[in-house]
Scaffold this motif. Structure first.
Motif, short mmCIF file in Angstrom:
data_model
loop_
_atom_site.label_atom_id
_atom_site.label_comp_id
_atom_site.label_asym_id
_atom_site.label_seq_id
_atom_site.Cartn_x
_atom_site.Cartn_y
_atom_site.Cartn_z
N LEU A 187 -14.61 15.82 -28.11
CA LEU A 187 -14.96 14.80 -27.14
C LEU A 187 -15.01 13.44 -27.82
N HIS A 188 -14.45 12.44 -27.18
CA HIS A 188 -14.47 11.07 -27.70
C HIS A 188 -15.40 10.28 -26.80
N LYS A 189 -16.67 10.16 -27.25
CA LYS A 189 -17.70 9.57 -26.40
C LYS A 189 -17.40 8.13 -26.03
N LYS A 190 -16.96 7.34 -27.00
CA LYS A 190 -16.72 5.92 -26.75
C LYS A 190 -15.64 5.71 -25.69
N ASN A 191 -14.62 6.56 -25.74
CA ASN A 191 -13.52 6.42 -24.77
C ASN A 191 -13.72 7.27 -23.52
N GLN A 192 -14.79 8.05 -23.50
CA GLN A 192 -15.01 9.00 -22.39
C GLN A 192 -13.76 9.84 -22.16
N SER A 193 -13.34 10.52 -23.22
CA SER A 193 -12.11 11.28 -23.16
C SER A 193 -12.22 12.54 -24.00
N VAL A 194 -11.19 13.38 -23.87
CA VAL A 194 -11.08 14.62 -24.64
C VAL A 194 -9.83 14.53 -25.49
N LEU A 195 -9.96 14.89 -26.79
CA LEU A 195 -8.79 14.98 -27.67
C LEU A 195 -8.36 16.44 -27.69
N THR A 196 -7.13 16.70 -27.26
CA THR A 196 -6.65 18.07 -27.15
C THR A 196 -6.13 18.58 -28.48
N ALA A 197 -5.77 19.86 -28.50
CA ALA A 197 -5.25 20.50 -29.71
C ALA A 197 -4.00 19.81 -30.22
N GLU A 198 -3.21 19.26 -29.31
CA GLU A 198 -1.96 18.60 -29.69
C GLU A 198 -2.15 17.12 -30.01
N GLY A 199 -3.40 16.65 -29.99
CA GLY A 199 -3.66 15.26 -30.29
C GLY A 199 -3.56 14.34 -29.08
N LYS A 200 -3.38 14.92 -27.91
CA LYS A 200 -3.30 14.12 -26.69
C LYS A 200 -4.70 13.74 -26.23
N GLU A 201 -4.85 12.54 -25.72
CA GLU A 201 -6.15 12.08 -25.23
C GLU A 201 -6.16 12.09 -23.71
N ILE A 202 -7.14 12.80 -23.13
CA ILE A 202 -7.26 12.91 -21.68
C ILE A 202 -8.49 12.13 -21.23
N ARG A 250 -11.31 20.60 -14.75
CA ARG A 250 -10.36 21.70 -14.97
C ARG A 250 -8.92 21.26 -14.68
N GLU A 251 -8.77 20.52 -13.62
CA GLU A 251 -7.43 20.07 -13.23
C GLU A 251 -6.78 19.27 -14.35
N LYS A 252 -7.59 18.48 -15.05
CA LYS A 252 -7.06 17.66 -16.15
C LYS A 252 -6.84 18.49 -17.42
N LEU A 253 -7.82 19.32 -17.76
CA LEU A 253 -7.77 20.03 -19.03
C LEU A 253 -6.81 21.21 -19.03
N GLU A 254 -6.72 21.90 -17.91
CA GLU A 254 -5.97 23.14 -17.92
C GLU A 254 -4.46 22.94 -17.92
N GLN A 255 -4.03 21.69 -17.96
CA GLN A 255 -2.61 21.42 -18.17
C GLN A 255 -2.24 21.62 -19.63
N GLU A 256 -3.27 21.66 -20.50
CA GLU A 256 -3.05 21.83 -21.94
C GLU A 256 -3.25 23.29 -22.30
#
Length: 223
Positions: A131-146, A196-202
């Protein structure tokens, strides 16, 4: 610390006096050639046939050790003929070490094992869910930021703090809104749906939020 097992078939090999051993970079452990239980805890094996008198035993050992595909294997002898070198390599050793090349090739051993360990570490870190708190985002396994909305980030952050543990609808509502608001369950379900809709694409993040019937939701870390 790099751990190398040593199996002695003939002669002896004093690896403890090597520069790498004295600096604590490599630890040598003698292995009984009838007991391979230790191979799960070491990085590689050196088969010592100092006078090249046990070629058939060496070949048999190499074949047995190759059943452990992650294990690195080297052959050691004072001198190793070109024919024997080729045989050992064809059977699957990672290199041949002779007396005059000992110090140089152990640097190669050190570098090889260190690189493999670093790759394993990087691969392990790659699959971590961050989790990237400052950006309010998730860093995925592939390095993508959601990117997530404020409510989505709060909900996911609250779940991530207690991985593998079911949190009730009420607990999550408190974590997101700070209180039990009216009709919090359908509103909470809506927030979870969008996460889920956002994360489960990864692929590595598929099903990281599990519904626990009659209780609430649970975060299941990706592997």
């Amino acid at each position: 610390m790099i751990k190398l097992g040593v199996i002695i078939l003939s002669g002896e090999a004093d690896f403890q006096n090597l520069e790498l051993s004295s600096t604590g970079e490599i630890e040598f452990l003698e292995i009984n050639n009838n007991d391979f239980s230790i191979v799960q805890t070491i990085d590689g094996v050196i088969i010592v046939d100092e006078h090249q008198q046990s070629i058939s035993k060496s070949c048999g050992l190499i074949t047995q050790l190759r059943n452990h595909p992650k294990l690195l294997i080297w052959m050691y002898g004072k001198e190793i003929s070109e024919v024997n070198r080729l045989i050992y390599l064809q059977l699957g050793v990672d290199g041949n070490i002779t007396e005059k090349e000992k110090q140089e090739l152990f640097l190669i051993v050190r570098n090889t094992v260190s690189r493999i360990k670093q790759n394993k570490k990087e691969n392990k870190e790659l699959h971590l869910f961050k989790l990237h708190k400052k950006n309010q985002s998730v860093l995925t396994a592939e390095g993508k930021e959601i990117s997530l909305t404020n409510l989505e980030f709060k909900a996911l952050n609250h779940l991530c703090q207690q991985p593998g543990q079911a949190l009730s609808y009420s607990e999550l509502s408190q974590g997101i809104w700070g209180e039990n608001i009216e009709q919090y369950r359908p509103r909470l379900a809506n927030v979870i749906f969008h996460i889920r809709e956002k994360l489960e694409q990864e692929p590595y993040n598929f099903h990281v939020i599990k519904t626990v019937r009659s209780i609430g939701y649970m975060f299941v870390p990706p592997v």
